[in-house]
Design an enzyme around this catalytic site. Structure first.
Site, short mmCIF file in Angstrom:
data_model
loop_
_atom_site.label_atom_id
_atom_site.label_comp_id
_atom_site.label_asym_id
_atom_site.label_seq_id
_atom_site.Cartn_x
_atom_site.Cartn_y
_atom_site.Cartn_z
N LYS A 198 -41.42 -17.18 11.14
CA LYS A 198 -42.23 -17.73 12.48
C LYS A 198 -41.07 -19.32 12.57
O LYS A 198 -40.44 -19.43 11.45
CB LYS A 198 -42.73 -18.21 12.04
CG LYS A 198 -44.12 -16.71 12.54
CD LYS A 198 -45.91 -17.66 12.90
CE LYS A 198 -46.45 -15.98 12.46
NZ LYS A 198 -46.32 -15.70 13.89
N ARG A 216 -51.33 -5.43 12.59
CA ARG A 216 -51.72 -3.92 13.04
C ARG A 216 -51.28 -2.95 11.28
O ARG A 216 -51.73 -1.91 11.78
CB ARG A 216 -50.52 -3.82 14.48
CG ARG A 216 -49.39 -3.18 13.76
CD ARG A 216 -48.14 -3.66 15.52
NE ARG A 216 -48.45 -5.25 15.85
CZ ARG A 216 -47.51 -5.33 17.07
NH1 ARG A 216 -47.23 -4.62 18.15
NH2 ARG A 216 -47.95 -6.53 17.82
N1 BES Z 1 -50.89 -13.34 13.84
C1 BES Z 1 -49.64 -13.51 14.44
C2 BES Z 1 -50.60 -13.43 15.93
C3 BES Z 1 -50.95 -14.92 16.27
C4 BES Z 1 -49.81 -16.02 17.42
C5 BES Z 1 -52.34 -15.19 15.81
C6 BES Z 1 -51.42 -17.45 17.26
C7 BES Z 1 -53.01 -16.26 16.82
C8 BES Z 1 -52.17 -17.52 17.43
C9 BES Z 1 -49.52 -12.23 14.66
O1 BES Z 1 -49.20 -11.62 13.18
C10 BES Z 1 -47.32 -11.57 15.92
O2 BES Z 1 -46.99 -12.75 14.64
N2 BES Z 1 -47.75 -11.48 16.15
C11 BES Z 1 -46.32 -11.79 16.85
C12 BES Z 1 -46.26 -10.15 17.35
C13 BES Z 1 -44.60 -10.23 17.68
C14 BES Z 1 -44.25 -9.65 16.46
C15 BES Z 1 -44.98 -8.48 18.43
C16 BES Z 1 -46.57 -12.60 17.62
O3 BES Z 1 -47.60 -12.53 18.81
O4 BES Z 1 -45.58 -12.95 18.35
ZN ZN Z 2 -47.41 -12.08 12.35
#
Ligand code: BES
Ligand code: ZN
Ligand code: ZN
Length: 501
Positions: A280, A354
């Site tokens: 990230k 997921r």
């Molecule tokens: N934990 C994150 C989602 C999240 C984002 C939770 C902001 C709380 C606040 C999740 O694991 C994630 O990183 N999701 C990605 C998915 C993508 C790679 C398909 C996202 O939302 O960018």
């Molecule tokens: Zn994630």
């Protein structure tokens, strides 16, 4: 905090501060405000004349009263439009007043609960009032040097405008509200913990401690056992970290038949989500210590259930792992065989929630539950769609979806029903495996739900994407910024209402 019903006349209420909700555009020319104004030699009108309060939600005005009432202070609190007044408002008013009381070192208060339409549900109002009061002063200050803090000791409620108020009803609602708030606060505390403090093993230790203290059955599977259970998806997510994955199972048996199908509640427990190899950006990575918000809600709900003892069986399932990049991390392009036998192509290691849920949901189905409800801080797309105000509600069963939605309304938590047509499943088809862990460019929260649906079989199932609601960036009158414990109130309401049927 002492929370109790008060039935005294306005001038006889023995607290330090009277707390009075004021509606938008209301003036002290009739009703409660007029009565109060007369009692206090016109101070209330002078506050209005000086335009110190307009009735907007969250506003407060603080007044020292002349010697005509036992209480020597008055706190007027904006209660918004009278048309929007409902069973949730007195709690918001109480929480707003409590903040001011803490600042001004006022120990005891009494909210004059209004009932402009004479149709207030006393029980729900009292329950939400209790939850708000017990949750209002929980802040993110656990790790701060403590300056001497002041916490008010009592908050009473007086239904001045209601006709019939039964003590037993109020007392029962207070008792339940306290327990629900304790569960939600337990969840908030877990969610606040730094990733390095609350790793999967420590998480399991705390849930075990809570379970034993409250008579719940607790089991935890370690990596060896997860391997025999063929939970490759859960293990893959943990593979980049030195912290081993854990699968916690907490059981509550309240039904007459201990073998009756339980309600299964499942929560995403990523104790820190760096994104893994698909790392990230640095800006808000620290927030990902809350990526176990769904799991915390499951733990908090189990605590509340253990104390409320409803006649129903409940099983709480928490897959926990840390998502980090390293030489041993799982990689984009990997194909994983989940415990259900389905194969998953990893497109993005940041779509890890997921994956761990795939194995946990499958485990849930092996417990022959009557339904499964999962909560997960699953997608940023959900935050884009609904912000921090509502969770996204998905289901494969219209009736369960309605049941959860209605329970959330009675609990005062907001969610919004989302679509989950078969066509979305097309978007997660993989060239090389049964499915992939990333959809197309759009509908991110929906394709994540479509992925989860692949692992629940025919069991009625609800998925709540709580990415936006688990954590608040800004203070709200009724909730300090930080972790919210979102979902505990709804789940408890849902479970109790199932017992009434
Ligand atoms: N934990 C994150 C989602 C999240 C984002 C939770 C902001 C709380 C606040 C999740 O694991 C994630 O990183 N999701 C990605 C998915 C993508 C790679 C398909 C996202 O939302 O960018
Ligand atoms: Zn994630
Ligand atoms: Zn995540």
């Amino acid at each position: 905090m002492r929370i109790e019903l008060n039935r005294n006349r306005l001038d006889q209420i023995d607290v330090e501060a009277l707390i009075v909700p004021v509606f938008k555009n209301e003036t002290p020319t009739s009703g409660l405000l007029k009565h109060l104004d007369e009692l206090c030699s016109g101070v209330v009108s002078s506050v209005f004349e000086a335009e110190e309060i307009s009735g907007k939600t969250g506003e407060t005005a603080y007044i020292i009263l002349p010697n005509s009432t036992r209480a020597i202070r008055l706190i007027l609190v904006g209660a918004g439009d009278v048309k929007n007044y409902d069973f949730t408002t007195p709690g918001i008013v109480a929480a707003t007043a409590l903040r001011l009381m803490a600042k001004k070192r006022i120990s005891t208060g009494c909210v004059l609960v209004r009932d402009p339409q004479k149709n207030l549900d006393i029980s729900s109002t009292t329950r939400l009032f209790t939850e708000a009061v017990e949750m209002a002063l929980v802040e993110q200050d656990k790790y701060k040097k403590k300056e001497e803090q002041f916490t008010p000791s009592a908050m009473l409620l007086n239904f001045v405008e209601a006709t019939e108020v039964e003590s037993a009803t109020v007392e029962a609602a207070i008792a339940r509200g306290r327990v629900v708030a304790e569960g939600a606060n337990f969840a908030r505390d877990l969610c606040l913990e730094p990733g390095s403090t609350l790793n999967p093993v420590e998480f399991a230790r705390r849930v075990q401690e809570m379970s034993i203290a409250n008579g719940l059955e607790f089991e935890c599977y370690d990596e060896e056992q997860l391997k025999t259970m063929e939970m490759e998806a859960l293990l893959a997510v943990a593979s980049g970290s030195e912290q081993p994955a854990q699968l916690m199972v907490v059981r509550y048996k309240g039904a007459e038949d201990p073998a009756a199908p339980p309600v299964a509640i499942v929560g995403k427990g990523i104790t820190f989500d760096s994104g893994g190899l698909c790392i990230k950006p640095r800006d808000a990575m620290w927030e990902m210590k809350m990526d176990m918000g769904g799991a915390a809600t499951v733990a908090g709900t189990m605590l509340a259930v253990a104390k409320l003892k409803p006649k129903i069986n409940v099983i709480g399932i928490i897959p926990a792992a840390e998502n980090l990049p390293s030489g041993s991390s799982y990689k984009p392009g990997d194909v994983l065989k989940a415990a259900s036998g389905k194969t998953i192509e990893v497109i993005d290691t940041d779509a890890e929630g997921r994956l761990i849920l795939a194995d946990a949901l499958h485990y849930a189905t092996t417990q022959k539950p009557c339904c499964i409800i999962d909560l997960a801080t699953l997608t940023g797309a959900c935050v884009v769609a609904l912000g921090t105000l509502r969770a996204a509600l998905y289901s494969n069963d219209e009736s369960l979806k309605r049941e959860i939605n209605e329970a959330s309304q009675r609990a005062g938590e907001k969610m919004w029903p989302m679509p989950l047509d078969e066509d979305y499943t097309e978007m997660i088809k993989s060239d090389i495996a049964d499915i992939k862990n990333l959809g197309g460019r759009g509908a991110g929260s929906i394709t994540a739900a479509a992925f989860l649906k692949e692992f629940v079989g025919e069991t009625p199932w609800v998925h709540l994407d709580i990415a936006g609601t688990a954590w608040l960036e800004e203070h709200r009158p009724e909730m300090s910024k930080g972790p919210t414990g979102y979902g505990v109130k709804t789940l408890v309401e849902f479970l109790l209402s199932r017992c009434k049927e």
